[in-house]
Motif scaffolding. Structure first.
Motif, PDB file in Angstrom:
ATOM      1  N   ALA A 187      17.401 -15.023   2.216  1.00 26.35           N
ATOM      2  CA  ALA A 187      17.077 -13.611   2.036  1.00 26.35           C
ATOM      3  C   ALA A 187      15.785 -13.458   1.244  1.00 26.35           C
ATOM      4  CB  ALA A 187      18.234 -12.907   1.328  1.00 26.35           C
ATOM      5  N   GLY A 188      15.613 -14.296   0.230  1.00 26.48           N
ATOM      6  CA  GLY A 188      14.416 -14.209  -0.597  1.00 26.48           C
ATOM      7  C   GLY A 188      13.144 -14.506   0.179  1.00 26.48           C
ATOM      8  N   ALA A 189      13.199 -15.508   1.051  1.00 33.48           N
ATOM      9  CA  ALA A 189      12.012 -15.853   1.839  1.00 33.48           C
ATOM     10  C   ALA A 189      11.661 -14.730   2.806  1.00 33.48           C
ATOM     11  CB  ALA A 189      12.255 -17.149   2.598  1.00 33.48           C
ATOM     12  N   LEU A 190      12.681 -14.161   3.452  1.00 36.42           N
ATOM     13  CA  LEU A 190      12.429 -13.069   4.392  1.00 36.42           C
ATOM     14  C   LEU A 190      11.851 -11.849   3.689  1.00 36.42           C
ATOM     15  CD1 LEU A 190      15.668 -13.461   6.511  1.00 36.42           C
ATOM     16  CD2 LEU A 190      13.343 -13.872   7.329  1.00 36.42           C
ATOM     17  N   ARG A 191      12.426 -11.511   2.536  1.00 39.48           N
ATOM     18  CA  ARG A 191      11.918 -10.354   1.791  1.00 39.48           C
ATOM     19  C   ARG A 191      10.496 -10.598   1.285  1.00 39.48           C
ATOM     20  NH1 ARG A 191      17.234 -10.222  -0.711  1.00 39.48           N
ATOM     21  NH2 ARG A 191      18.458  -8.480   0.128  1.00 39.48           N
ATOM     22  N   ALA A 192      10.247 -11.808   0.767  1.00 39.71           N
ATOM     23  CA  ALA A 192       8.913 -12.118   0.237  1.00 39.71           C
ATOM     24  C   ALA A 192       7.857 -11.985   1.326  1.00 39.71           C
ATOM     25  CB  ALA A 192       8.893 -13.529  -0.350  1.00 39.71           C
ATOM     26  N   SER A 193       8.168 -12.462   2.520  1.00 42.48           N
ATOM     27  CA  SER A 193       7.228 -12.354   3.630  1.00 42.48           C
ATOM     28  C   SER A 193       6.983 -10.895   4.003  1.00 42.48           C
ATOM     29  CB  SER A 193       7.761 -13.124   4.842  1.00 42.48           C
ATOM     30  OG  SER A 193       6.948 -12.926   5.967  1.00 42.48           O
ATOM     31  N   ALA A 194       8.056 -10.129   4.131  1.00 41.24           N
ATOM     32  CA  ALA A 194       7.927  -8.723   4.522  1.00 41.24           C
ATOM     33  C   ALA A 194       7.146  -7.931   3.479  1.00 41.24           C
ATOM     34  CB  ALA A 194       9.308  -8.114   4.738  1.00 41.24           C
ATOM     35  N   GLU A 195       7.443  -8.137   2.216  1.00 36.55           N
ATOM     36  CA  GLU A 195       6.760  -7.388   1.153  1.00 36.55           C
ATOM     37  C   GLU A 195       5.281  -7.761   1.084  1.00 36.55           C
ATOM     38  OE1 GLU A 195       9.169  -8.444  -2.156  1.00 36.55           O
ATOM     39  OE2 GLU A 195      10.762  -6.990  -1.672  1.00 36.55           O
ATOM     40  N   ALA A 196       4.972  -9.064   1.249  1.00 39.60           N
ATOM     41  CA  ALA A 196       3.567  -9.484   1.203  1.00 39.60           C
ATOM     42  C   ALA A 196       2.799  -8.948   2.400  1.00 39.60           C
ATOM     43  CB  ALA A 196       3.484 -11.008   1.148  1.00 39.60           C
ATOM     44  N   THR A 197       3.464  -8.855   3.550  1.00 35.73           N
ATOM     45  CA  THR A 197       2.818  -8.291   4.730  1.00 35.73           C
ATOM     46  C   THR A 197       2.486  -6.818   4.511  1.00 35.73           C
ATOM     47  OG1 THR A 197       3.834  -9.832   6.284  1.00 35.73           O
ATOM     48  CG2 THR A 197       3.191  -7.693   7.159  1.00 35.73           C
ATOM     49  N   HIS A 198       3.446  -6.056   4.013  1.00 35.62           N
ATOM     50  CA  HIS A 198       3.179  -4.640   3.747  1.00 35.62           C
ATOM     51  C   HIS A 198       2.057  -4.474   2.718  1.00 35.62           C
ATOM     52  CE1 HIS A 198       7.332  -3.217   5.333  1.00 35.62           C
ATOM     53  NE2 HIS A 198       6.400  -3.112   6.254  1.00 35.62           N
ATOM     54  N   ALA A 199       2.051  -5.333   1.707  1.00 32.36           N
ATOM     55  CA  ALA A 199       0.998  -5.235   0.695  1.00 32.36           C
ATOM     56  C   ALA A 199      -0.378  -5.485   1.311  1.00 32.36           C
ATOM     57  CB  ALA A 199       1.262  -6.233  -0.434  1.00 32.36           C
ATOM     58  N   ARG A 200      -0.465  -6.448   2.237  1.00 32.70           N
ATOM     59  CA  ARG A 200      -1.745  -6.762   2.857  1.00 32.70           C
ATOM     60  C   ARG A 200      -2.192  -5.669   3.838  1.00 32.70           C
ATOM     61  NH1 ARG A 200      -4.387 -11.598   3.443  1.00 32.70           N
ATOM     62  NH2 ARG A 200      -3.512 -11.880   1.356  1.00 32.70           N
ATOM     63  N   LEU A 201      -1.233  -5.061   4.513  1.00 34.16           N
ATOM     64  CA  LEU A 201      -1.565  -4.066   5.529  1.00 34.16           C
ATOM     65  C   LEU A 201      -1.820  -2.677   4.966  1.00 34.16           C
ATOM     66  CD1 LEU A 201       0.934  -4.998   8.406  1.00 34.16           C
ATOM     67  CD2 LEU A 201      -1.470  -5.645   8.179  1.00 34.16           C
ATOM     68  N   GLY A 202      -1.439  -2.446   3.714  1.00 27.97           N
ATOM     69  CA  GLY A 202      -1.690  -1.138   3.128  1.00 27.97           C
ATOM     70  C   GLY A 202      -0.454  -0.336   2.802  1.00 27.97           C
ATOM     71  N   GLY A 203       0.709  -0.961   2.850  1.00 32.29           N
ATOM     72  CA  GLY A 203       1.939  -0.276   2.459  1.00 32.29           C
ATOM     73  C   GLY A 203       2.965  -0.275   3.571  1.00 32.29           C
ATOM     74  N   PRO A 204       4.227   0.001   3.238  1.00 31.78           N
ATOM     75  CA  PRO A 204       5.281   0.055   4.254  1.00 31.78           C
ATOM     76  C   PRO A 204       4.994   1.106   5.307  1.00 31.78           C
ATOM     77  CG  PRO A 204       6.213   0.008   2.036  1.00 31.78           C
ATOM     78  CD  PRO A 204       4.738   0.244   1.878  1.00 31.78           C
ATOM     79  N   GLY A 205       5.536   0.882   6.479  1.00 27.70           N
ATOM     80  CA  GLY A 205       5.376   1.838   7.565  1.00 27.70           C
ATOM     81  C   GLY A 205       6.459   1.630   8.602  1.00 27.70           C
ATOM     82  N   ARG A 206       6.338   2.336   9.712  1.00 22.15           N
ATOM     83  CA  ARG A 206       7.302   2.174  10.801  1.00 22.15           C
ATOM     84  C   ARG A 206       6.726   1.192  11.819  1.00 22.15           C
ATOM     85  NH1 ARG A 206      10.492   6.594  14.620  1.00 22.15           N
ATOM     86  NH2 ARG A 206      12.350   5.280  14.861  1.00 22.15           N
ATOM     87  N   TRP A 207       7.613   0.369  12.371  1.00 20.92           N
ATOM     88  CA  TRP A 207       7.195  -0.714  13.244  1.00 20.92           C
ATOM     89  C   TRP A 207       7.659  -0.499  14.681  1.00 20.92           C
ATOM     90  CZ3 TRP A 207       4.364  -5.179  12.035  1.00 20.92           C
ATOM     91  CH2 TRP A 207       4.010  -5.290  10.693  1.00 20.92           C
ATOM     92  N   LEU A 208       6.849  -0.999  15.606  1.00 19.77           N
ATOM     93  CA  LEU A 208       7.227  -1.079  17.012  1.00 19.77           C
ATOM     94  C   LEU A 208       7.596  -2.528  17.302  1.00 19.77           C
ATOM     95  CD1 LEU A 208       5.185   0.379  20.018  1.00 19.77           C
ATOM     96  CD2 LEU A 208       6.555  -1.686  20.175  1.00 19.77           C
ATOM     97  N   ALA A 246       8.756 -18.144   7.382  1.00 17.17           N
ATOM     98  CA  ALA A 246       9.292 -16.787   7.568  1.00 17.17           C
ATOM     99  C   ALA A 246       8.303 -15.874   8.260  1.00 17.17           C
ATOM    100  CB  ALA A 246       9.747 -16.189   6.233  1.00 17.17           C
ATOM    101  N   SER A 247       7.516 -16.410   9.191  1.00 14.43           N
ATOM    102  CA  SER A 247       6.509 -15.708   9.984  1.00 14.43           C
ATOM    103  C   SER A 247       5.120 -15.967   9.400  1.00 14.43           C
ATOM    104  CB  SER A 247       6.801 -14.209  10.084  1.00 14.43           C
ATOM    105  OG  SER A 247       6.050 -13.625  11.130  1.00 14.43           O
ATOM    106  N   GLY A 248       4.142 -15.198   9.835  1.00 15.30           N
ATOM    107  CA  GLY A 248       2.773 -15.417   9.388  1.00 15.30           C
ATOM    108  C   GLY A 248       2.637 -15.320   7.886  1.00 15.30           C
ATOM    109  N   CYS A 249       1.899 -16.263   7.308  1.00 14.01           N
ATOM    110  CA  CYS A 249       1.698 -16.238   5.851  1.00 14.01           C
ATOM    111  C   CYS A 249       0.225 -16.334   5.479  1.00 14.01           C
ATOM    112  CB  CYS A 249       2.493 -17.356   5.182  1.00 14.01           C
ATOM    113  SG  CYS A 249       2.010 -19.023   5.670  1.00 14.01           S
ATOM    114  N   VAL A 250      -0.644 -16.447   6.477  1.00 11.79           N
ATOM    115  CA  VAL A 250      -2.092 -16.420   6.269  1.00 11.79           C
ATOM    116  C   VAL A 250      -2.645 -15.398   7.251  1.00 11.79           C
ATOM    117  CG1 VAL A 250      -4.241 -17.730   6.329  1.00 11.79           C
ATOM    118  CG2 VAL A 250      -2.123 -18.846   5.579  1.00 11.79           C
ATOM    119  N   TYR A 251      -3.238 -14.319   6.729  1.00 13.44           N
ATOM    120  CA  TYR A 251      -3.745 -13.230   7.574  1.00 13.44           C
ATOM    121  C   TYR A 251      -5.267 -13.250   7.567  1.00 13.44           C
ATOM    122  CZ  TYR A 251       0.790 -10.877   8.213  1.00 13.44           C
ATOM    123  OH  TYR A 251       2.072 -10.565   8.581  1.00 13.44           O
TER     124      TYR A 251
END
Length: 377
Positions: free
Chosen positions: A70-91, A200-205
Motif C-alpha cells: 500500500a505504501g509503494a502504491l500511495r507513494a507513486s500516486a502522490e509523487a505523480t500528482h505532485a509532479r503533474l500539478g496536483g490531484p485530478g480526475r483520470w481517464l 509501482a509504475s513510472g518513477c522518472v518523468y
C-alpha cells in the motif's frame, strides 16, 4: 493470514480500498491463478500490507508476481500528482491488469474521484477515447490520462487531438516514445514516464526522478562501444515493490540494499536520464558492442517504427538485424544513415520491411517474435 485473490480488473475500484488498508486480501487483477493463495511471512507486513500483485508480461522469462505494498502504491500516486500539478480526475484507457492502469485507479482513489473508464471491449479506438475524454473534461478540476505510445499514435491525427490538448497531463509509458511520434505530438501535454511494475509504475518523468526516487548507474557495461558513459539503471525510494511472489531468489538478486537493479541501460544527458535499452539487448558483433536501442532510435527518425535485435552468426558471433514499418523505405539509405552516425558495426546486416511490429502486453514490442520472423525469412 492474508491471501492473494484473483479478481476481474473491473472490480479494482471497489476492492482496492480494503486492500490498501490491509482489511481485505491482496488483489491480483486478471492474473494467473497459480500466483494466488496465502501470503508468506516475507510477502506481507502489518505495518504496510501488500495490496496488489502484478503479473509481469514475461519479457525475460516466465511471468513473475510483483508484490506491491500500500505504501509503494500511495507513494507513486502522490509523487505523480505532485509532479503533474496536483490531484485530478483520470481517464482509464489502459487495462487495469497492468501497473499503468492500476495506478490510474490508485491515483483516482487518492484524488477522491472515480476514473472515467474507456470501453476497451473491442480494442482501443479513437472514437471511444474521444467519448470518454469528453465526459472527463465535463467535470471540474484537473484532467489526466495515461497512455502507451501506440495509443497516442492512433489519436494525434484524429478529432481526439483537441481533447488531448485540453488535458493537464498525458503520462506516456510502457515503451519508448519514438522520434516521429514526438514530432507528431508536439504541443500536447505529454510527460514521458520510465518505470515498471517493480517501481509501482513510472518513477522518472521526462528524465527526472519523482520526489523521493533516486537513480544511479550501477556499472559500466558498454566498454568497446561508442557509448561509454552508460550503465545499468538502479532505482530506490518508497515506490519499490516488496519483491516477487514465491521467488526469494529473484527478490534477493534484483532488490539489493534498498535498490532495485533493472535490466535497462541508461545514460545522463544534460542532467536527465536517457534509457538506451536493455542490457540483454546489447549486440556483440565481431567484438564490438552495439546498443540495439541506439540503432532503433536512429531508424525511427526515418521510418514510423523499427525493432533491432541480435541474431547468432558463426562468423561474427552476432549480427545486427532489424525490421522497419515503412512500405516505401529505402533500405540502402537507412543503412548509410546508421553507418554515418553509429559506425559500420551498427549497420544492420539483415534489414526487412514488415506491415506491423508484433506486440506483447501494453504496447511493448515482442522481440522474440521479431527474431523468429527474421530467422524464418
Amino acid at each position: 493470514m492474508r491471501s492473494i485473490v484473483v479478481i476481474d480488473p473491473a472490480e479494482l475500484w471497489d476492492r482496492l480500498p480494503a486492500a490498501l488498508a490491509g482489511s481485505g486480501p491482496a488483489l491480483l487483477p486478471g492474473g494467473p491463478a497459480d500466483l494466488a493463495g496465502p501470503l508468506g511471512p516475507d510477502e506481507d507486513s502489518p505495518d504496510d500490507p501488500t495490496a496488489v500483485v502484478v503479473a509481469t508480461s514475461g519479457s525475460t522469462g516466465e511471468p513473475k508476481g510483483v508484490l506491491l505494498s500500500a505504501g509503494a502504491l500511495r507513494a507513486s500516486a502522490e509523487a505523480t500528482h505532485a509532479r503533474l500539478g496536483g490531484p485530478g480526475r483520470w481517464l482509464l484507457a489502459t487495462p487495469a491488469r497492468y501497473i499503468g492502469g492500476i495506478q490510474v485507479v490508485v491515483r483516482s482513489l487518492l484524488a477522491g474521484s472515480p476514473p472515467v473508464v474507456q470501453d476497451l471491449s473491442t480494442g482501443f479506438r479513437a472514437e471511444d477515447f474521444l467519448a470518454a475524454a469528453d465526459q472527463l473534461l465535463a467535470s471540474p478540476g484537473r484532467h489526466y490520462t495515461a497512455l502507451v505510445p501506440t495509443q497516442l499514435a492512433r489519436l494525434v491525427d484524429t478529432p481526439a487531438r483537441s481533447a488531448l490538448a485540453a488535458l493537464d497531463g498525458i503520462v506516456l509509458g510502457g515503451a519508448p516514445m519514438g522520434a516521429e511520434l514526438r514530432t507528431a505530438a508536439a504541443g500536447l501535454p505529454v510527460v514521458t514516464a520510465y518505470g515498471m511494475s517493480e517501481t509501482a509504475s513510472g518513477c522518472v518523468y521526462d528524465g527526472v526522478p519523482l520526489d523521493g526516487v533516486s537513480v544511479r548507474l550501477a556499472e559500466d557495461l558498454l566498454a568497446g562501444s561508442s557509448i561509454s558513459t552508460a550503465g545499468r539503471v538502479a532505482l530506490s525510494g518508497p515506490v519499490l515493490a516488496r519483491g516477487y511472489r514465491n521467488r526469494p531468489d529473484l527478490t534477493a538478486a534484483a532488490f539489493v540494499d534498498g535498490w532495485f537493479v533493472t535490466s535497462d541501460l541508461g545514460q545522463w544527458v544534460d542532467g536527465r536520464l536517457t534509457i538506451l535499452g536493455r542490457a540483454d539487448d546489447m549486440i556483440n558483433t565481431g567484438g564490438v558492442k552495439v546498443p540495439a536501442s541506439a540503432v532503433e532510435r536512429l531508424l525511427e527518425r526515418h521510418v514510423p517504427a523499427a525493432c533491432v535485435v541480435g541474431l547468432d552468426d558463426p562468423e561474427w558471433g552476432q549480427i545486427v538485424a532489424a525490421v522497419v514499418v515503412a512500405a516505401d523505405a529505402d533500405l540502402d539509405a537507412l543503412r548509410e544513415q546508421v553507418r554515418a552516425e553509429l559506425g559500420a558495426p551498427a549497420v544492420p546486416k539483415v534489414l526487412r520491411v514488415v506491415d506491423a511490429l508484433p506486440l506483447r502486453g501494453p504496447g511493448k514490442i515482442d522481440k522474440a517474435a521479431v527474431r523468429a520472423l527474421l530467422t524464418s525469412l
